[in-house]
Design a protein around this motif. Structure first.
Motif, PDB file in Angstrom:
ATOM      1  N   THR A   1      15.120  16.855  -7.537  1.00 35.32           N
ATOM      2  CA  THR A   1      14.182  16.734  -6.425  1.00 35.32           C
ATOM      3  C   THR A   1      13.074  15.745  -6.744  1.00 35.32           C
ATOM      4  N   ALA A   2      12.605  15.043  -5.722  1.00 29.15           N
ATOM      5  CA  ALA A   2      11.406  14.206  -5.807  1.00 29.15           C
ATOM      6  C   ALA A   2      10.637  14.396  -4.503  1.00 29.15           C
ATOM      7  N   TYR A   3       9.289  14.491  -4.600  1.00 30.41           N
ATOM      8  CA  TYR A   3       8.508  14.619  -3.369  1.00 30.41           C
ATOM      9  C   TYR A   3       7.203  13.860  -3.468  1.00 30.41           C
ATOM     10  N   LEU A   4       6.663  13.534  -2.293  1.00 28.56           N
ATOM     11  CA  LEU A   4       5.392  12.830  -2.172  1.00 28.56           C
ATOM     12  C   LEU A   4       4.670  13.367  -0.949  1.00 28.56           C
ATOM     13  N   GLU A   5       3.396  13.688  -1.138  1.00 24.79           N
ATOM     14  CA  GLU A   5       2.567  14.150  -0.024  1.00 24.79           C
ATOM     15  C   GLU A   5       1.266  13.367  -0.042  1.00 24.79           C
ATOM     16  N   VAL A   6       1.025  12.615   1.019  1.00 25.64           N
ATOM     17  CA  VAL A   6      -0.223  11.875   1.160  1.00 25.64           C
ATOM     18  C   VAL A   6      -1.236  12.820   1.790  1.00 25.64           C
ATOM     19  N   GLN A   7      -2.448  12.858   1.221  1.00 23.55           N
ATOM     20  CA  GLN A   7      -3.464  13.784   1.735  1.00 23.55           C
ATOM     21  C   GLN A   7      -3.648  13.591   3.233  1.00 23.55           C
ATOM     22  N   GLY A   8      -3.561  14.713   3.975  1.00 20.56           N
ATOM     23  CA  GLY A   8      -3.661  14.672   5.427  1.00 20.56           C
ATOM     24  C   GLY A   8      -2.321  14.463   6.110  1.00 20.56           C
ATOM     25  N   GLY A   9      -1.267  14.304   5.321  1.00 26.17           N
ATOM     26  CA  GLY A   9       0.059  14.070   5.886  1.00 26.17           C
ATOM     27  C   GLY A   9       1.032  15.173   5.520  1.00 26.17           C
ATOM     28  N   THR A  10       2.267  14.982   5.872  1.00 29.73           N
ATOM     29  CA  THR A  10       3.331  15.936   5.621  1.00 29.73           C
ATOM     30  C   THR A  10       4.075  15.561   4.347  1.00 29.73           C
ATOM     31  N   ARG A  11       4.454  16.555   3.569  1.00 31.99           N
ATOM     32  CA  ARG A  11       5.229  16.315   2.353  1.00 31.99           C
ATOM     33  C   ARG A  11       6.614  15.793   2.724  1.00 31.99           C
ATOM     34  N   VAL A  12       7.044  14.746   2.023  1.00 32.79           N
ATOM     35  CA  VAL A  12       8.376  14.185   2.191  1.00 32.79           C
ATOM     36  C   VAL A  12       9.144  14.472   0.902  1.00 32.79           C
TER      37      VAL A  12
ATOM     38  N   GLY B   1       0.785  -1.232   0.000  1.00 31.75           N
ATOM     39  CA  GLY B   1       0.000   0.000   0.000  1.00 31.75           C
ATOM     40  C   GLY B   1       0.816   1.281   0.000  1.00 31.75           C
ATOM     41  N   TYR B   2       2.092   1.181  -0.357  1.00 29.28           N
ATOM     42  CA  TYR B   2       2.958   2.354  -0.388  1.00 29.28           C
ATOM     43  C   TYR B   2       3.055   2.937  -1.796  1.00 29.28           C
ATOM     44  N   ASN B   3       3.139   4.273  -1.857  1.00 28.38           N
ATOM     45  CA  ASN B   3       3.509   4.975  -3.084  1.00 28.38           C
ATOM     46  C   ASN B   3       5.001   5.267  -3.004  1.00 28.38           C
ATOM     47  N   CYS B   4       5.604   5.482  -4.156  1.00 23.18           N
ATOM     48  CA  CYS B   4       7.011   5.842  -4.246  1.00 23.18           C
ATOM     49  C   CYS B   4       7.160   6.858  -5.362  1.00 23.18           C
ATOM     50  N   VAL B   5       7.972   7.880  -5.145  1.00 20.92           N
ATOM     51  CA  VAL B   5       8.254   8.879  -6.176  1.00 20.92           C
ATOM     52  C   VAL B   5       9.760   8.958  -6.367  1.00 20.92           C
ATOM     53  N   THR B   6      10.181   9.028  -7.624  1.00 19.75           N
ATOM     54  CA  THR B   6      11.583   9.217  -7.962  1.00 19.75           C
ATOM     55  C   THR B   6      11.682  10.089  -9.208  1.00 19.75           C
ATOM     56  N   THR B   7      12.694  10.920  -9.261  1.00 27.66           N
ATOM     57  CA  THR B   7      12.990  11.713 -10.446  1.00 27.66           C
ATOM     58  C   THR B   7      14.253  11.131 -11.063  1.00 27.66           C
ATOM     59  N   VAL B   8      14.141  10.630 -12.293  1.00 28.53           N
ATOM     60  CA  VAL B   8      15.246   9.992 -12.992  1.00 28.53           C
ATOM     61  C   VAL B   8      15.792  10.971 -14.026  1.00 28.53           C
ATOM     62  N   LYS B   9      17.079  11.269 -13.934  1.00 26.49           N
ATOM     63  CA  LYS B   9      17.700  12.238 -14.828  1.00 26.49           C
ATOM     64  C   LYS B   9      17.901  11.662 -16.228  1.00 26.49           C
ATOM     65  N   ARG B  10      17.770  12.520 -17.254  1.00 30.09           N
ATOM     66  CA  ARG B  10      18.071  12.141 -18.638  1.00 30.09           C
ATOM     67  C   ARG B  10      19.204  12.981 -19.211  1.00 30.09           C
ATOM     68  N   SER B  11      19.508  14.105 -18.573  1.00 31.03           N
ATOM     69  CA  SER B  11      20.653  14.902 -19.001  1.00 31.03           C
ATOM     70  C   SER B  11      21.574  15.096 -17.810  1.00 31.03           C
ATOM     71  N   SER B  12      22.823  15.408 -18.077  1.00 31.48           N
ATOM     72  CA  SER B  12      23.846  15.523 -17.029  1.00 31.48           C
ATOM     73  C   SER B  12      23.913  14.252 -16.182  1.00 31.48           C
ATOM     74  N   VAL B  13      23.646  13.109 -16.816  1.00 35.00           N
ATOM     75  CA  VAL B  13      23.680  11.832 -16.108  1.00 35.00           C
ATOM     76  C   VAL B  13      25.112  11.548 -15.671  1.00 35.00           C
ATOM     77  N   GLY B  14      25.272  11.196 -14.409  1.00 36.40           N
ATOM     78  CA  GLY B  14      26.587  10.923 -13.859  1.00 36.40           C
ATOM     79  C   GLY B  14      27.235  12.145 -13.222  1.00 36.40           C
ATOM     80  N   THR B  15      26.629  13.310 -13.406  1.00 35.56           N
ATOM     81  CA  THR B  15      27.125  14.554 -12.820  1.00 35.56           C
ATOM     82  C   THR B  15      26.119  15.034 -11.784  1.00 35.56           C
ATOM     83  N   ALA B  16      26.595  15.369 -10.615  1.00 37.63           N
ATOM     84  CA  ALA B  16      25.702  15.818  -9.542  1.00 37.63           C
ATOM     85  C   ALA B  16      25.127  17.193  -9.882  1.00 37.63           C
ATOM     86  N   THR B  17      23.812  17.230 -10.089  1.00 40.89           N
ATOM     87  CA  THR B  17      23.099  18.474 -10.380  1.00 40.89           C
ATOM     88  C   THR B  17      21.833  18.500  -9.524  1.00 40.89           C
ATOM     89  N   PRO B  18      21.255  19.694  -9.296  1.00 40.75           N
ATOM     90  CA  PRO B  18      20.050  19.776  -8.460  1.00 40.75           C
ATOM     91  C   PRO B  18      18.900  18.933  -9.020  1.00 40.75           C
TER      92      PRO B  18
END
Length: 170
Positions: free
Chosen positions: A117-128, A98-115
């Motif tokens: 972000t991924a987030y998930l907020e369940v209604q009634g809960g706190t954004r992670v 019953g868990y959701n999962c969010v991920t942001t997968v890079k397509r450019s600058s792959v292998g280089t650390a760049t800004p």
């Protein structure tokens, strides 16, 4: 014990041969020795990451990570949003827990650390949120969400996506 350099160099050779002879670059046509009838070799062995390898064969060294490999076993993609050419943010759900999962997968600058972000907020809960300078992806961000609506999104490069509350129950 296969290194990234081994995957990349083998995939480059396979890609070159497939392009030269017009062989489709898919698992029906690119096989291990163990998959050829009558062969006594077991190459490349049970620990070979075919998903990663085929991404290198097809993408010439793109991101070796998939949303499923990042979130883990049992997660299936529910939705995704392109972040321009910089990447894609994915929402996945695991029916077993019953868990959701969010991920942001890079397509450019792959292998280089760049800004990124991924987030998930369940209604009634706190954004992670998982945010920072990442080489391949942000996340995974997981939260129990069975029967609840979720707000999800991410950012890569100058592109971002923010969903409304949606996918209620999955």
């Amino acid at each position: 014990w296969f290194t990234d350099a081994m995957y990349r160099s083998s995939a480059a050779l396979t890609r070159n041969i497939a392009d030269r002879y017009g062989i489709p670059k898919d698992r029906a046509h690119i096989v291990g020795h163990v998959e050829v009838p009558g062969n006594d070799h077991t190459d490349p062995g049970p620990n070979w990451d075919w998903t990663r390898y085929m991404q290198y064969v097809n993408g010439g060294g793109g991101n070796p990570h998939t949303p499923q490999s990042i979130c883990g076993a049992g997660y299936e993609t529910v939705d995704s949003a392109a972040l321009g050419t910089a990447g894609t943010v994915y929402l996945l759900y695991n029916n077993a827990n019953g868990y959701n999962c969010v991920t942001t997968v890079k397509r450019s600058s792959v292998g280089t650390a760049t800004p990124t972000t991924a987030y998930l907020e369940v209604q009634g809960g706190t954004r992670v949120t998982d945010s920072g300078n990442f080489a391949y992806y942000a996340g995974p961000v997981r939260a129990p969400a069975a029967g609840k609506c979720v707000k999800w999104g991410g950012k890569a490069g100058s592109f971002s996506y923010d969903s409304p509350f949606e996918h209620c129950g999955s």
